[in-house]
Design a protein around this motif. Structure first.
Motif, short mmCIF file in Angstrom:
data_model
loop_
_atom_site.label_atom_id
_atom_site.label_comp_id
_atom_site.label_asym_id
_atom_site.label_seq_id
_atom_site.Cartn_x
_atom_site.Cartn_y
_atom_site.Cartn_z
N ASN A 309 0.85 -1.18 0.00
CA ASN A 309 0.00 0.00 0.00
C ASN A 309 0.89 1.25 0.00
O ASN A 309 1.64 1.48 0.95
N VAL A 310 0.83 2.01 -1.10
CA VAL A 310 1.70 3.17 -1.24
C VAL A 310 0.86 4.39 -1.59
O VAL A 310 -0.19 4.29 -2.24
N HIS A 346 -2.47 -0.24 -4.22
CA HIS A 346 -1.75 -1.47 -3.88
C HIS A 346 -0.90 -1.85 -5.08
O HIS A 346 -1.40 -2.41 -6.07
N ALA A 347 0.39 -1.52 -5.01
CA ALA A 347 1.25 -1.71 -6.18
C ALA A 347 2.70 -1.85 -5.76
O ALA A 347 3.08 -1.55 -4.61
N GLU A 379 -10.19 7.90 -7.12
CA GLU A 379 -10.62 6.56 -6.73
C GLU A 379 -12.00 6.30 -7.33
O GLU A 379 -12.92 7.09 -7.17
N GLU A 380 -12.12 5.18 -8.04
CA GLU A 380 -13.39 4.80 -8.64
C GLU A 380 -14.13 3.83 -7.73
O GLU A 380 -13.56 3.29 -6.78
N GLY A 381 -15.39 3.61 -8.06
CA GLY A 381 -16.21 2.75 -7.21
C GLY A 381 -16.01 1.27 -7.41
O GLY A 381 -16.65 0.46 -6.76
N ARG A 382 -15.12 0.88 -8.32
CA ARG A 382 -14.91 -0.54 -8.61
C ARG A 382 -13.69 -1.11 -7.90
O ARG A 382 -13.11 -2.10 -8.33
N PHE A 454 -4.54 4.70 -16.89
CA PHE A 454 -4.32 3.35 -16.39
C PHE A 454 -4.92 3.23 -15.00
O PHE A 454 -5.14 4.23 -14.31
N THR A 455 -5.22 2.00 -14.61
CA THR A 455 -5.86 1.76 -13.31
C THR A 455 -4.99 0.84 -12.47
O THR A 455 -4.21 0.02 -13.00
N LEU A 456 -5.13 1.00 -11.16
CA LEU A 456 -4.43 0.14 -10.19
C LEU A 456 -5.41 -0.23 -9.08
O LEU A 456 -6.35 0.52 -8.80
N PRO A 457 -5.23 -1.38 -8.46
CA PRO A 457 -6.15 -1.78 -7.40
C PRO A 457 -6.01 -0.94 -6.15
O PRO A 457 -4.92 -0.43 -5.83
N CYS A 458 -7.12 -0.75 -5.44
CA CYS A 458 -7.10 -0.06 -4.16
C CYS A 458 -6.43 -0.93 -3.09
O CYS A 458 -6.23 -2.14 -3.30
N PRO A 459 -6.07 -0.34 -1.96
CA PRO A 459 -5.42 -1.11 -0.89
C PRO A 459 -6.27 -2.29 -0.45
O PRO A 459 -7.53 -2.22 -0.45
#
Length: 460
Positions: A309-310, A346-347, A379-382, A454-459
């Motif tokens: 988590n960054v 989370h990357a 931050e998106e809702g997905r 581009f998208t990345l997952p949330c924590p």
């Protein structure tokens, strides 16, 4: 009833009647005695004829019973070991046996049919079955999807629904000669697909051939979709050609300048300039090799991310610092657009920074001098964070947008080489984002600039 096998009963009945008539004759008048003897003579005469008539009438029943029992014994496994009783009882039992065996056979055929249908439905390959005239009998679900066939294809030819003369000719040859044929089938747009097709004949059974049937009853064509393999082969060929071209250009320049220096230019005033050209092209080769190694590492099975988590804002700042000198050289400003300091993803920190550096580097190289780059993150809702990087450069033609993430693909090849691009930066971005489980895409309008997302997952 078969009288030949019950003659004892016939004789017994005859003598009982005779005894009855004799007793009646002794106890009545002369007239009755005369009638008695007349009846007796009539009985003696009629009985053989009655026997013959009964035998004639029972013969078909006997023959039918024997043939039925033989059929049961020859073609089925009888449930009962013997057939007891008279002919009618035997015939009844044999018919019951046939009914039982037919029910069993029908159940077996139904199970086999359901089993084959299940196999056809579960196959990834398309299957087409035709009769000896080339008329379609079966087209499985996979083939319907692959070729977008209409709902009803039965009793139509392959040429009518697929419209390919090569396939029709192969089916015709197989149904006529009984051999097998394999060939590559390329369908034009809008399908634009390639198939490896294997066509084999359906041979008639020995019993069918003896009864007068032809040797080939039809054909089965199996369609293996090789569109993806052809695309990968095309990518491989393009990759080899591009690598060869990218390496040849700087190597040719280096070789030419080195030879010039060796031939005496070391003492000339241009020697320093020649060495600088050699160094510049050497750096270009080094960058190409490094990018190729990076791509190879990302695509290898051993490639492992170290996600954590960054804070996205801090990584963006580090990437901006890395390209600051390059952006200032072209007078391009970089601005963050309302990015929350607490926005977290989370990357893998190092690889995420490389993604941002590559995108910044691409925007600076192809941006206008004195232009601006704006980076945003929301931050998106997905369960993911969307990061976008917008520039006000020359933009990308619409027809080139789907291919800009391919290796060595350039919209303007001459300008790209002039700016020192390898054509691998955006490809590395795509692979790293996908390794994180994200998505990457671009939007652009000529003359107004481009935006990369581009998208990345949330924590977690």
């Amino acid at each position: 009833m078969r009288l030949r096998y019950h003659w004892k009963w016939v004789i017994l009945i005859f003598f009982l009647l005779l005894l009855f008539l004799i007793l009646q004759g002794y106890s009545h008048t002369a007239l009755k005695q005369s009638l008695f003897f007349s009846s007796l003579i009539g009985l003696v005469v009629v009985t053989p004829f009655a026997y013959l008539i009964a035998r004639y009438l029972s013969q078909p029943i006997y023959d039918l019973t024997q043939k039925t029992i033989q059929s049961v014994s020859s073609y089925f496994k009888p449930e009962s070991a013997s057939y007891l009783g008279d002919d009618l009882d035997k015939l009844s039992k044999a018919i019951d046996e046939i009914a039982i065996q037919f029910r069993n056979r029908i159940d077996e055929v139904s199970k086999e049919r359901d089993y084959l249908q299940t196999i056809f439905k579960g196959m990834a390959e398309g299957v087409l079955v035709v009769d000896e005239r080339g008329r379609i009998l079966v087209a499985n679900h996979a083939l319907r999807q692959l070729l977008h066939l209409p709902p009803s294809v039965a009793n139509r030819t392959a040429l009518e629904i697929i419209r390919n003369a090569q396939l029709e000719e192969a089916i015709r040859n197989v149904t006529r000669e009984g051999n097998s044929i394999s060939f590559e089938l390329n369908l034009p747009l809008p399908l634009g697909k390639a198939f490896e097709v294997n066509v084999v004949g359906i041979l008639a059974s020995p019993g069918e051939i003896e009864s007068g049937a032809e040797g080939v009853r039809g054909a089965i064509a199996v369609f293996h979709d090789i569109t993806r393999l052809k695309e990968l082969e095309k990518v491989r060929q393009d990759f080899v050609a591009n690598v060869s071209h990218e390496l040849r250009t700087p190597l040719t320049t280096i070789k030419g300048y080195a030879e010039t220096l060796l031939e005496g230019a070391l003492q000339e005033e241009v020697a320093t300039q020649f060495v600088q050209v050699i160094k510049r092209h050497t750096d270009r080769l080094t960058k190409i090799v490094e990018d190729l190694l990076t791509l190879s590492k990302i695509e290898s099975k051993e490639f492992q991310l170290k996600p954590e988590n960054v804070l996205i804002s801090g990584i963006i700042d580090d990437a901006i610092d890395f390209v600051k000198e390059l952006s200032e050289r072209k007078g391009i400003s970089i601005r963050k657009n309302d990015i929350s300091p607490s926005l977290t993803v989370h990357a893998d920190r190092d690889y995420l920074e490389q993604v941002l550096i590559n995108l910044f580097d691409n925007a600076i190289k192809y941006g206008r001098e004195g232009g601006e780059i704006i980076i945003s993150a929301i931050e998106e809702g997905r369960g993911e964070v969307q990061i976008s990087l917008r520039d006000n450069g020359t933009g990308i033609p619409k027809e080139d947008l789907p291919r800009i993430f391919e290796r060595f693909y350039r919209v303007d090849r001459g300008r790209s080489r002039e700016l020192g691009g390898t054509g691998l930066g955006l490809s590395i971005v795509k692979h790293l984002v996908q390794a994180h489980g994200g998505r990457v895409w671009a939007e652009s309008q000529l003359g107004e600039g481009s935006t990369f997302y581009f998208t990345l997952p949330c924590p977690v």
